[in-house]
Design a protein around this motif. Sequence first.
Motif, short mmCIF file in Angstrom:
data_model
loop_
_atom_site.label_atom_id
_atom_site.label_comp_id
_atom_site.label_asym_id
_atom_site.label_seq_id
_atom_site.Cartn_x
_atom_site.Cartn_y
_atom_site.Cartn_z
N UNK A 93 0.84 -1.20 0.00
CA UNK A 93 0.00 0.00 0.00
C UNK A 93 0.88 1.25 0.00
N UNK A 94 1.99 1.16 0.70
CA UNK A 94 2.90 2.29 0.80
C UNK A 94 4.00 2.01 1.80
N UNK A 95 4.71 3.05 2.19
CA UNK A 95 5.74 2.89 3.21
C UNK A 95 6.00 4.23 3.90
N UNK A 96 6.66 4.15 5.04
CA UNK A 96 7.03 5.34 5.80
C UNK A 96 8.54 5.36 5.95
N UNK A 97 9.13 6.52 5.70
CA UNK A 97 10.58 6.69 5.86
C UNK A 97 10.85 8.10 6.38
N UNK A 98 11.53 8.17 7.50
CA UNK A 98 11.85 9.46 8.13
C UNK A 98 10.59 10.30 8.37
N UNK A 99 9.53 9.64 8.84
CA UNK A 99 8.26 10.29 9.18
C UNK A 99 7.51 10.84 7.98
N UNK A 100 7.89 10.40 6.77
CA UNK A 100 7.21 10.81 5.54
C UNK A 100 6.51 9.59 4.96
N UNK A 101 5.25 9.77 4.53
CA UNK A 101 4.46 8.68 3.99
C UNK A 101 4.50 8.70 2.46
N UNK A 102 4.77 7.53 1.88
CA UNK A 102 4.74 7.35 0.43
C UNK A 102 3.66 6.31 0.11
N UNK A 103 2.84 6.61 -0.88
CA UNK A 103 1.70 5.75 -1.21
C UNK A 103 1.82 5.26 -2.65
N UNK A 104 1.45 4.00 -2.88
CA UNK A 104 1.45 3.46 -4.23
C UNK A 104 0.43 4.21 -5.07
N UNK A 105 0.92 4.87 -6.12
CA UNK A 105 0.03 5.67 -6.98
C UNK A 105 0.72 5.94 -8.30
N UNK A 106 -0.03 5.90 -9.39
CA UNK A 106 0.53 6.23 -10.69
C UNK A 106 1.67 5.32 -11.08
N UNK A 107 2.82 5.93 -11.39
CA UNK A 107 3.97 5.18 -11.89
C UNK A 107 4.83 4.58 -10.78
N UNK A 108 4.46 4.78 -9.53
CA UNK A 108 5.29 4.24 -8.45
C UNK A 108 4.72 4.59 -7.09
N UNK A 109 5.58 5.15 -6.25
CA UNK A 109 5.16 5.56 -4.92
C UNK A 109 5.36 7.07 -4.79
N UNK A 110 4.31 7.75 -4.35
CA UNK A 110 4.36 9.20 -4.27
C UNK A 110 4.18 9.67 -2.84
N UNK A 111 4.87 10.73 -2.52
CA UNK A 111 4.83 11.29 -1.18
C UNK A 111 3.51 12.01 -0.92
N UNK A 112 2.98 11.83 0.28
CA UNK A 112 1.84 12.64 0.70
C UNK A 112 2.36 14.03 1.05
N UNK A 113 1.96 15.00 0.27
CA UNK A 113 2.49 16.34 0.46
C UNK A 113 1.82 17.10 1.59
N UNK A 114 0.54 16.84 1.80
CA UNK A 114 -0.21 17.54 2.84
C UNK A 114 -0.96 16.49 3.66
N UNK A 115 -0.54 16.32 4.91
CA UNK A 115 -1.15 15.33 5.79
C UNK A 115 -2.36 15.92 6.49
N UNK A 116 -3.39 15.12 6.64
CA UNK A 116 -4.60 15.52 7.35
C UNK A 116 -5.63 14.41 7.21
N UNK A 117 -6.80 14.62 7.77
CA UNK A 117 -7.86 13.64 7.56
C UNK A 117 -8.15 13.48 6.08
N UNK A 118 -8.02 14.58 5.34
CA UNK A 118 -7.97 14.53 3.89
C UNK A 118 -6.54 14.87 3.48
N UNK A 119 -5.83 13.90 2.94
CA UNK A 119 -4.45 14.13 2.49
C UNK A 119 -4.46 14.57 1.03
N UNK A 120 -3.49 15.39 0.68
CA UNK A 120 -3.31 15.79 -0.72
C UNK A 120 -1.98 15.28 -1.22
N UNK A 121 -1.99 14.73 -2.43
CA UNK A 121 -0.75 14.22 -3.01
C UNK A 121 -0.76 14.42 -4.52
#
Length: 212
Positions: free
Chosen positions: A95-123
């Motif tokens: 589904x994704x992974x966490x590295x150095x307190x940053x979340x990366x999610x499987x999306x599109x061509x690979x894994x993308x960072x969640x740029x804005x964390x919240x109940x609604x995240x933006x990436x």
Amino acid sequence: NRSLMRLLILLLVLVPRSLWAQMDTVWVPYEAGMDLRDGLYRDFREFRSNAPGVPMDRLRDEQGLPVRDVRAVLSRMYWQPDTGDRQVVRPDRLWGFCQNDVIYVAAGNGFSRIGLMGSLCHMVHEVSYRDIDPYLYPMGGVTRTAVVHQLLDTRTGAFLPFLAGGMAEALKADPILAEEFGRLSKKERNKDAVLFRFLHLYNTRHPLLFPQ
């Protein structure tokens, strides 16, 4: 009294342990710099529980050395269970992974960072597609790449387009904001500034919580 005691004993017997554990869990609002556990998420539930199914200290590269940067060795990575031989990590099953307190999610061509964390995240992620218009490319199609903005609804785990329709779907959990958003014109609802404003309003009213 005896009736109360019998009721308590009955509850202890009937209520699953997992439910008692959830009742004992303290959930705290997410804030920048929060300690999120590094490792691989096999599903959305592991992300929400801040409990990667494969902790970072179990990951190894091809040489058997500890992994320091998941992104650098994602397609050539192994993990070591408590017993038995090491196992190959299948990126397509993550589904994704966490590295150095940053979340990366499987999306599109690979894994993308969640740029804005919240109940609604933006990436933001990239998606490649094949343009095979026979009039423009009679000798064959060309590969193009598009940049896609999307929301992750951490209440449901759903990925939604960062458009009026996606925001309207997410705001169903907040009737007040949903009504305010619905009163806007179609043109206004699709403006980035408006979408980000309602994203901020929703996250302020519904903080993202993680177990402590």
